[in-house]
Design a protein around this motif. Sequence first.
Motif, short mmCIF file in Angstrom:
data_model
loop_
_atom_site.label_atom_id
_atom_site.label_comp_id
_atom_site.label_asym_id
_atom_site.label_seq_id
_atom_site.Cartn_x
_atom_site.Cartn_y
_atom_site.Cartn_z
N LYS A 266 1.37 -9.46 -12.50
CA LYS A 266 0.33 -8.64 -13.12
C LYS A 266 -0.61 -8.07 -12.07
O LYS A 266 -1.01 -6.91 -12.13
CB LYS A 266 -0.46 -9.45 -14.14
N ILE A 267 -0.96 -8.88 -11.09
CA ILE A 267 -1.85 -8.41 -10.01
C ILE A 267 -1.18 -7.31 -9.21
O ILE A 267 -1.80 -6.31 -8.87
CB ILE A 267 -2.27 -9.60 -9.11
N LYS A 268 0.11 -7.47 -8.91
CA LYS A 268 0.83 -6.42 -8.19
C LYS A 268 0.87 -5.13 -8.99
O LYS A 268 0.73 -4.04 -8.45
CB LYS A 268 2.26 -6.87 -7.87
N GLY A 269 1.05 -5.24 -10.31
CA GLY A 269 1.06 -4.06 -11.17
C GLY A 269 -0.27 -3.34 -11.17
O GLY A 269 -0.35 -2.11 -11.14
N ILE A 270 -1.36 -4.12 -11.19
CA ILE A 270 -2.70 -3.52 -11.15
C ILE A 270 -2.92 -2.80 -9.83
O ILE A 270 -3.44 -1.69 -9.79
CB ILE A 270 -3.78 -4.61 -11.38
N LYS A 271 -2.51 -3.41 -8.73
CA LYS A 271 -2.67 -2.78 -7.42
C LYS A 271 -1.88 -1.48 -7.33
O LYS A 271 -2.35 -0.50 -6.78
CB LYS A 271 -2.23 -3.74 -6.31
N LYS A 272 -0.66 -1.46 -7.89
CA LYS A 272 0.14 -0.25 -7.85
C LYS A 272 -0.50 0.86 -8.67
O LYS A 272 -0.49 2.02 -8.29
CB LYS A 272 1.55 -0.53 -8.37
N ARG A 273 -1.09 0.50 -9.82
CA ARG A 273 -1.73 1.51 -10.66
C ARG A 273 -2.95 2.11 -9.96
O ARG A 273 -3.25 3.28 -10.12
CB ARG A 273 -2.16 0.91 -12.00
#
Length: 68
Positions: free
Chosen positions: A16-23
């Motif tokens: 989830k944290i990686k997804g937030i960073k990518k967004r």
Amino acid sequence: MVMMGLEKLMTSLKSKIKGIKKRKQEPDYYNKIDKSESMRVEIRSRKARKLIQDTLKIADSPKTRSYV
């Protein structure tokens, strides 16, 4: 058993944290919206108010000389 639950929790949190960073790294032009006429009028009036405020600040300054 508890360790496996914690591992799954940690894995899901990391993804989830990686997804937030990518967004956050996406360009801003995806988030731009078309301006309506009322938004354009508001922007122009804000710019005009700021220009008037800056002009009055300069005119009221003791360092500048105003001609009559």
